[in-house]
Design an enzyme around this catalytic site. Structure first.
Site, PDB file in Angstrom:
ATOM      1  N   LYS A  52     -53.420  25.267  11.956  1.00  0.00           N
ATOM      2  CA  LYS A  52     -53.898  25.600  10.541  1.00  0.00           C
ATOM      3  C   LYS A  52     -54.504  24.287   9.978  1.00  0.00           C
ATOM      4  CE  LYS A  52     -51.818  26.658   6.829  1.00  0.00           C
ATOM      5  NZ  LYS A  52     -51.121  27.358   5.787  1.00  0.00           N
TER       6      LYS A  52
ATOM      7  N   LYS B 158     -52.897  20.968   4.018  1.00  0.00           N
ATOM      8  CA  LYS B 158     -52.616  19.939   3.175  1.00  0.00           C
ATOM      9  C   LYS B 158     -51.376  18.727   3.635  1.00  0.00           C
ATOM     10  CE  LYS B 158     -50.017  22.256  -0.455  1.00  0.00           C
ATOM     11  NZ  LYS B 158     -50.547  23.340  -0.227  1.00  0.00           N
TER      12      LYS B 158
ATOM     13  N   LYS C  47     -41.942  25.132   8.022  1.00  0.00           N
ATOM     14  CA  LYS C  47     -41.689  24.050   6.924  1.00  0.00           C
ATOM     15  C   LYS C  47     -40.466  23.304   6.822  1.00  0.00           C
ATOM     16  CE  LYS C  47     -45.318  25.342   3.844  1.00  0.00           C
ATOM     17  NZ  LYS C  47     -45.957  25.641   2.552  1.00  0.00           N
TER      18      LYS C  47
HETATM   19  N1  AQP Z   1     -56.251  26.859   6.954  1.00  0.00           N
HETATM   20  C1  AQP Z   1     -56.511  27.768   6.064  1.00  0.00           C
HETATM   21  N2  AQP Z   1     -57.266  28.998   6.285  1.00  0.00           N
HETATM   22  C2  AQP Z   1     -57.146  30.009   5.507  1.00  0.00           C
HETATM   23  N3  AQP Z   1     -56.293  30.182   4.347  1.00  0.00           N
HETATM   24  C3  AQP Z   1     -55.652  29.261   4.201  1.00  0.00           C
HETATM   25  N4  AQP Z   1     -54.838  29.201   3.008  1.00  0.00           N
HETATM   26  C4  AQP Z   1     -54.385  27.909   3.342  1.00  0.00           C
HETATM   27  N5  AQP Z   1     -54.603  27.318   4.170  1.00  0.00           N
HETATM   28  C5  AQP Z   1     -55.652  27.914   5.043  1.00  0.00           C
HETATM   29  C6  AQP Z   1     -54.639  30.023   2.017  1.00  0.00           C
HETATM   30  O1  AQP Z   1     -54.502  29.393   0.960  1.00  0.00           O
HETATM   31  C7  AQP Z   1     -53.686  30.269   0.139  1.00  0.00           C
HETATM   32  C8  AQP Z   1     -52.821  29.331  -0.808  1.00  0.00           C
HETATM   33  O2  AQP Z   1     -52.029  28.683   0.271  1.00  0.00           O
HETATM   34  P1  AQP Z   1     -50.981  27.392  -0.294  1.00  0.00           P
HETATM   35  O3  AQP Z   1     -51.476  26.290  -0.827  1.00  0.00           O
HETATM   36  O4  AQP Z   1     -50.105  28.238  -1.622  1.00  0.00           O
HETATM   37  O5  AQP Z   1     -49.858  27.431   0.567  1.00  0.00           O
HETATM   38  P2  AQP Z   1     -49.936  26.948   2.077  1.00  0.00           P
HETATM   39  O6  AQP Z   1     -50.717  28.070   3.026  1.00  0.00           O
HETATM   40  O7  AQP Z   1     -48.467  26.624   2.358  1.00  0.00           O
HETATM   41  O8  AQP Z   1     -51.031  25.845   2.237  1.00  0.00           O
HETATM   42  P3  AQP Z   1     -50.986  24.548   3.154  1.00  0.00           P
HETATM   43  O9  AQP Z   1     -52.278  23.781   2.841  1.00  0.00           O
HETATM   44  O10 AQP Z   1     -50.954  25.216   4.524  1.00  0.00           O
HETATM   45  O11 AQP Z   1     -49.828  23.909   2.839  1.00  0.00           O
HETATM   46  P4  AQP Z   1     -48.744  23.162   3.574  1.00  0.00           P
HETATM   47  O12 AQP Z   1     -49.363  22.104   4.367  1.00  0.00           O
HETATM   48  O13 AQP Z   1     -47.936  22.819   2.586  1.00  0.00           O
HETATM   49  O14 AQP Z   1     -48.292  24.493   4.624  1.00  0.00           O
HETATM   50  C9  AQP Z   1     -53.069  31.466   0.845  1.00  0.00           C
HETATM   51  O15 AQP Z   1     -53.763  32.629   0.655  1.00  0.00           O
HETATM   52  C10 AQP Z   1     -53.164  30.916   2.320  1.00  0.00           C
HETATM   53  O16 AQP Z   1     -53.391  31.918   3.288  1.00  0.00           O
END
Ligand code: AQP
Length: 338
Positions: free
Chosen positions: A201, A204, A118
């Site tokens: 992965k 968002k 990040k």
């Molecule tokens: N692609 C994924 N597959 C499975 N699980 C996922 N999670 C997120 N993306 C996937 C799970 O969602 C929960 C919360 O995630 P979060 O939004 O708090 O944080 P994150 O993992 O940072 O989400 P993003 O979409 O990946 O955001 P960015 O793009 O900012 O990095 C967690 O349980 C996570 O495992």
């Protein structure tokens, strides 16, 4: 309070940083609902303090917090049976987070791959909060003595750190106060991958909207994104083993299996051997069937923000009733005059 006897309790959180994806649904919220149905005590949190580790527009943060709550409820989390709340309304998270900042070691934090991802090349300019994020996450979990945390695979390292913090606290103060929390990473969609690149992965923050299904995409958009999803030219193999070196195909079958509550074997028994021209529309139809009612219910709930706020306020009260005594005991252990 009895120490070292921990009743099963589930905690998990999601950042209200906007742009909820199919990854959040299959990797997290759908599984939160399954945990709730098992009858254990469940707490689900909009981790707004985590969201502000990177800049958030204040109005957008408020809207995203309510939208995330609406998403959880629309997906089947029942605020009567589960405790649904936002993190900043339960100040014990930040209070325990500070104590854990003093327990966690710099070297541990520097190894966190999510920070590296990040912060990217500009780590010097990242917020201190982003660096300390996993210590606050440990506090989110341990302020409830949570024994189980359903998460996606990407959070595994943070859960290991949570256990390290609990163990070091227990060791340093000669207590068995915090549990060794178990991550629950189960099911076929613990890591939903990008539709454009099977090695990344679904996220968002990916610059390409075509890489993900957003909660709220309409039926045509979902169909178009699956139609354009990257794949190889071969039809699907007949068996799960045949997916081993085919990341994109494997991802689409895993999404199909997870949406339909099937194992990979069951999914392959249905769709194995199909060309993508046949499988992709079938996948899109299933996604629309499962996601459209959630989107519709989210929209309905978002029309009544006062109702969402009332649910969050009530959830915060219930959460504080658990967190308060655990924080008090922590302060006693650490030596704060009370
Ligand atoms: N692609 C994924 N597959 C499975 N699980 C996922 N999670 C997120 N993306 C996937 C799970 O969602 C929960 C919360 O995630 P979060 O939004 O708090 O944080 P994150 O993992 O940072 O989400 P993003 O979409 O990946 O955001 P960015 O793009 O900012 O990095 C967690 O349980 C996570 O495992």
């Amino acid at each position: 309070m009895a120490e070292a006897s921990f009743t099963p309790r589930v905690f998990s959180g999601i950042q209200p940083s906007g742009g909820l994806t199919l990854g959040n649904y299959l990797g997290a919220v759908k599984r939160f609902v399954e945990m709730q149905e098992r009858g254990v005590e469940t707490l689900y949190c909009m981790v707004d303090l985590h969201a502000i580790t990177v800049w958030q527009d204040p109005e957008a943060l408020r809207r995203n917090t309510r939208q995330l709550a609406a998403f959880m409820i629309a997906s089947g989390i029942d605020p009567e049976r589960s405790i649904v709340f936002n993190q900043s309304q339960v100040p014990e998270h930040a209070q325990l987070g500070w104590i854990f900042n003093c327990v966690a070691r710099m070297g541990w934090m520097k190894r966190m791959t999510q920070f590296k991802d990040k912060a990217g090349k500009n780590a010097e300019n990242a917020s201190l909060g982003l660096f300390g994020y996993p210590a606050l996450m440990a506090a989110d979990i341990l302020i409830y003595h949570a024994t189980h945390v359903p998460v996606g695979e990407d959070q595994k390292q943070h859960l290991e750190l949570t256990r390290d913090i609990a163990a070091k606290f227990n060791h340093d103060y000669g207590v068995e106060f915090f549990p060794m929390t178990e991550p629950v990473i189960e099911g076929v969609a613990t890591k939903v991958m990008s539709l454009r690149d099977g090695s990344k992965k679904m996220s968002k923050s990916d610059p390409s909207d075509m890489s993900r299904i957003n909660m709220g995409d309409d039926a045509d958009t979902i169909a178009q994104k699956f139609r354009k999803a990257r794949t190889d030219p071969e039809p699907l193999p007949e068996t799960v083993d045949g997916l081993a070196d085919r990341a994109e195909a494997r991802n689409l079958v895993a999404i199909y299996a997870a949406l339909g509550d099937r194992t990979m074997e069951e999914a392959m028994a249905e769709v194995g051997g199909q060309p993508f021209a046949q499988f992709k529309p079938r996948l899109a139809d299933l996604a629309v069937e499962k996601l459209a009612p959630i989107s519709a219910e989210m929209t309905r709930l978002m029309d009544d923000p006062a109702q969402i706020d009332a649910i969050l306020n009530r959830g915060a009260e219930r959460a504080r009733a658990i967190a308060g005594p655990i924080l008090d005991r922590t302060y006693d252990i650490v030596g704060m005059v009370r």
